[in-house]
Design a protein around this motif. Structure first.
Motif, PDB file in Angstrom:
ATOM      1  N   ARG A  24      45.683  35.938  53.592  1.00  0.00           N
ATOM      2  CA  ARG A  24      44.494  36.639  53.104  1.00  0.00           C
ATOM      3  C   ARG A  24      43.282  35.975  53.727  1.00  0.00           C
ATOM      4  O   ARG A  24      43.165  34.755  53.719  1.00  0.00           O
ATOM      5  CB  ARG A  24      44.409  36.564  51.564  1.00  0.00           C
ATOM      6  CG  ARG A  24      45.438  37.407  50.845  1.00  0.00           C
ATOM      7  CD  ARG A  24      45.103  37.516  49.360  1.00  0.00           C
ATOM      8  NE  ARG A  24      45.034  36.218  48.715  1.00  0.00           N
ATOM      9  CZ  ARG A  24      44.667  36.046  47.446  1.00  0.00           C
ATOM     10  NH1 ARG A  24      44.318  37.079  46.711  1.00  0.00           N
ATOM     11  NH2 ARG A  24      44.630  34.838  46.919  1.00  0.00           N
ATOM     12  N   GLU A 104      32.886  36.668  46.735  1.00  0.00           N
ATOM     13  CA  GLU A 104      34.072  36.768  45.891  1.00  0.00           C
ATOM     14  C   GLU A 104      34.954  37.910  46.392  1.00  0.00           C
ATOM     15  O   GLU A 104      34.456  38.947  46.833  1.00  0.00           O
ATOM     16  CB  GLU A 104      33.667  37.028  44.436  1.00  0.00           C
ATOM     17  CG  GLU A 104      32.894  35.872  43.820  1.00  0.00           C
ATOM     18  CD  GLU A 104      32.402  36.185  42.423  1.00  0.00           C
ATOM     19  OE1 GLU A 104      32.334  37.391  42.065  1.00  0.00           O
ATOM     20  OE2 GLU A 104      32.080  35.234  41.685  1.00  0.00           O
ATOM     21  N   ARG A 105      36.243  37.696  46.303  1.00  0.00           N
ATOM     22  CA  ARG A 105      37.175  38.709  46.781  1.00  0.00           C
ATOM     23  C   ARG A 105      37.135  39.936  45.868  1.00  0.00           C
ATOM     24  O   ARG A 105      37.155  39.818  44.641  1.00  0.00           O
ATOM     25  CB  ARG A 105      38.583  38.126  46.829  1.00  0.00           C
ATOM     26  CG  ARG A 105      39.566  38.891  47.678  1.00  0.00           C
ATOM     27  CD  ARG A 105      40.904  38.164  47.746  1.00  0.00           C
ATOM     28  NE  ARG A 105      40.760  36.830  48.286  1.00  0.00           N
ATOM     29  CZ  ARG A 105      40.690  36.549  49.576  1.00  0.00           C
ATOM     30  NH1 ARG A 105      40.738  37.535  50.468  1.00  0.00           N
ATOM     31  NH2 ARG A 105      40.576  35.304  49.994  1.00  0.00           N
ATOM     32  N   ILE A 106      37.055  41.117  46.445  1.00  0.00           N
ATOM     33  CA  ILE A 106      37.058  42.358  45.672  1.00  0.00           C
ATOM     34  C   ILE A 106      38.464  42.617  45.135  1.00  0.00           C
ATOM     35  O   ILE A 106      39.465  42.390  45.828  1.00  0.00           O
ATOM     36  CB  ILE A 106      36.591  43.541  46.545  1.00  0.00           C
ATOM     37  CG1 ILE A 106      35.104  43.372  46.909  1.00  0.00           C
ATOM     38  CG2 ILE A 106      36.819  44.882  45.841  1.00  0.00           C
ATOM     39  CD1 ILE A 106      34.598  44.411  47.889  1.00  0.00           C
ATOM     40  N   THR A 107      38.526  43.060  43.895  1.00  0.00           N
ATOM     41  CA  THR A 107      39.801  43.399  43.267  1.00  0.00           C
ATOM     42  C   THR A 107      39.964  44.912  43.213  1.00  0.00           C
ATOM     43  O   THR A 107      39.061  45.630  42.774  1.00  0.00           O
ATOM     44  CB  THR A 107      39.873  42.810  41.849  1.00  0.00           C
ATOM     45  OG1 THR A 107      39.744  41.382  41.922  1.00  0.00           O
ATOM     46  CG2 THR A 107      41.192  43.158  41.180  1.00  0.00           C
ATOM     47  N   VAL A 108      41.115  45.389  43.666  1.00  0.00           N
ATOM     48  CA  VAL A 108      41.416  46.820  43.666  1.00  0.00           C
ATOM     49  C   VAL A 108      42.664  47.046  42.822  1.00  0.00           C
ATOM     50  O   VAL A 108      43.741  46.496  43.130  1.00  0.00           O
ATOM     51  CB  VAL A 108      41.641  47.351  45.100  1.00  0.00           C
ATOM     52  CG1 VAL A 108      41.963  48.841  45.073  1.00  0.00           C
ATOM     53  CG2 VAL A 108      40.430  47.065  45.968  1.00  0.00           C
ATOM     54  N   ASP A 109      42.500  47.829  41.738  1.00  0.00           N
ATOM     55  CA  ASP A 109      43.616  48.096  40.824  1.00  0.00           C
ATOM     56  C   ASP A 109      44.272  46.807  40.353  1.00  0.00           C
ATOM     57  O   ASP A 109      45.509  46.691  40.258  1.00  0.00           O
ATOM     58  CB  ASP A 109      44.658  49.003  41.498  1.00  0.00           C
ATOM     59  CG  ASP A 109      44.100  50.373  41.837  1.00  0.00           C
ATOM     60  OD1 ASP A 109      43.215  50.839  41.094  1.00  0.00           O
ATOM     61  OD2 ASP A 109      44.541  50.961  42.840  1.00  0.00           O
ATOM     62  N   GLY A 110      43.424  45.809  40.085  1.00  0.00           N
ATOM     63  CA  GLY A 110      43.929  44.545  39.558  1.00  0.00           C
ATOM     64  C   GLY A 110      44.447  43.576  40.592  1.00  0.00           C
ATOM     65  O   GLY A 110      44.839  42.454  40.250  1.00  0.00           O
ATOM     66  N   GLU A 111      44.448  43.968  41.860  1.00  0.00           N
ATOM     67  CA  GLU A 111      44.952  43.107  42.925  1.00  0.00           C
ATOM     68  C   GLU A 111      43.818  42.683  43.848  1.00  0.00           C
ATOM     69  O   GLU A 111      42.986  43.518  44.234  1.00  0.00           O
ATOM     70  CB  GLU A 111      46.025  43.831  43.736  1.00  0.00           C
ATOM     71  CG  GLU A 111      47.290  44.152  42.958  1.00  0.00           C
ATOM     72  CD  GLU A 111      48.028  42.898  42.521  1.00  0.00           C
ATOM     73  OE1 GLU A 111      47.988  41.888  43.272  1.00  0.00           O
ATOM     74  OE2 GLU A 111      48.629  42.918  41.437  1.00  0.00           O
ATOM     75  N   PRO A 112      43.770  41.401  44.229  1.00  0.00           N
ATOM     76  CA  PRO A 112      42.708  40.948  45.152  1.00  0.00           C
ATOM     77  C   PRO A 112      42.892  41.541  46.538  1.00  0.00           C
ATOM     78  O   PRO A 112      44.004  41.596  47.065  1.00  0.00           O
ATOM     79  CB  PRO A 112      42.896  39.421  45.172  1.00  0.00           C
ATOM     80  CG  PRO A 112      44.310  39.192  44.761  1.00  0.00           C
ATOM     81  CD  PRO A 112      44.669  40.306  43.819  1.00  0.00           C
ATOM     82  N   ALA A 113      41.776  42.026  47.111  1.00  0.00           N
ATOM     83  CA  ALA A 113      41.823  42.633  48.435  1.00  0.00           C
ATOM     84  C   ALA A 113      42.107  41.586  49.505  1.00  0.00           C
ATOM     85  O   ALA A 113      41.784  40.403  49.357  1.00  0.00           O
ATOM     86  CB  ALA A 113      40.508  43.347  48.724  1.00  0.00           C
TER      87      ALA A 113
END
Length: 287
Positions: A24, A104-113
């Protein structure tokens, strides 16, 4: 008699973004200012530049050092400061200020991008200074805007013929925190220290029933020192971001502490230092 006084020079605000491409991606976003001092009389008095390390070279050094990795901003500043003093004969002191814009890492549907980020509140700062023998580090945070909607008073102050300010037992308290803390050594746990110091600043602001912004300032610095043994001094600058209750009576409306005008200037500016016992007092001049 006229003589040359204290002087220094450097490269201001070198912008640097490094992307670490692992499983990541990670991003480090810096603004680096280098400042050098030493035996520089010749360039001022005669234009002899043989002892001057060009500011363009300082900029290039920042980028070259980033190729090997940045790490914590305190570590990066120390590496640069020591390099400039140890490799340039005329330079006896180097100061490197690093501002780190936090993402900060963006979270999509509860998962970090994997590779998407959003800018975080507050700018992390670190200033490393080296004089050929001793190094010292000051860390901090700037533009950390905070607000309490209640739990703040201001009354009992001195009055003279020009005083018009009304006393209050309930007001909005808002400020943009600029805080710096000095480390006892150059062997601090930089990331943990910053994370905890920032958290304690915020906790003290939230938990202190404030009778003045000065009282809040002291509570913030005291809490940081009580919880972080590696720190010996905290300096804070707190602009009072005034919120004034709007008079709605001309419109036939009441205003039970709900509608405010947020003023940007002029503003009160509260500055102060909180020291651990035995730490030298250096006055209000910043490091």
């Amino acid at each position: 008699m006229i003589k040359l006084g204290v002087n220094q020079y450097g490269k201001a605000e070198t912008r640097l973004v490094r992307v670490d491409r692992g499983d990541r991606h990670a991003i480090t976003d810096l603004n680096v200012t280098t400042t050098l001092a030493g035996d520089l009389d010749a360039t001022h008095l005669t234009g002899d530049n043989s002892g001057v390390l060009p500011t363009d070279t300082q900029k290039n050094t920042v980028y070259a050092f980033a190729r090997d990795g940045v790490g914590e901003p305190e570590e990066f500043g120390l590496r640069l400061a020591r390099h400039f003093v140890d490799t340039t004969p005329t330079i006896t002191r180097a100061r490197v200020r690093v501002e780190q814009y936090r993402w900060e890492r963006i979270t999509v549907d509860g998962e970090p991008a994997h590779h998407s980020f959003a800018r975080a509140a507050g700018t992390r700062t670190a200033t490393a200074t080296y004089d050929g023998t001793t190094a010292w580090v000051v860390s901090g945070v700037e533009d950390l805007t905070v607000l309490n909607t209640t739990g703040s008073e201001f009354h009992g102050f001195h009055r003279d013929r020009y005083t018009t300010l009304a006393e209050t037992t309930d007001r909005i308290l808002a400020t943009a925190v600029s805080a710096n803390w000095r480390h006892e050594s150059t062997d601090s746990p930089w990331a943990e220290s910053f994370r905890d110091a920032r958290a304690h600043l915020l906790a003290a602001f939230a938990e202190t029933h404030s009778r003045s912004l000065q009282q809040t300032l002291h509570a913030m610095g005291e809490r940081v020192l009580r919880h972080r043994d590696e720190l010996v001094e905290v300096r804070l600058a707190l602009p009072n971001k005034h919120h004034f209750l709007v008079d709605l009576e001309p419109f036939g409306l009441d205003n039970p502490g709900e509608v405010f005008f947020a003023a940007d200037r002029p503003y009160g500016l509260i500055e102060g230092t909180v020291l651990r016992d035995g730490a030298p007092e250096e006055g209000l001049a910043w490091w």
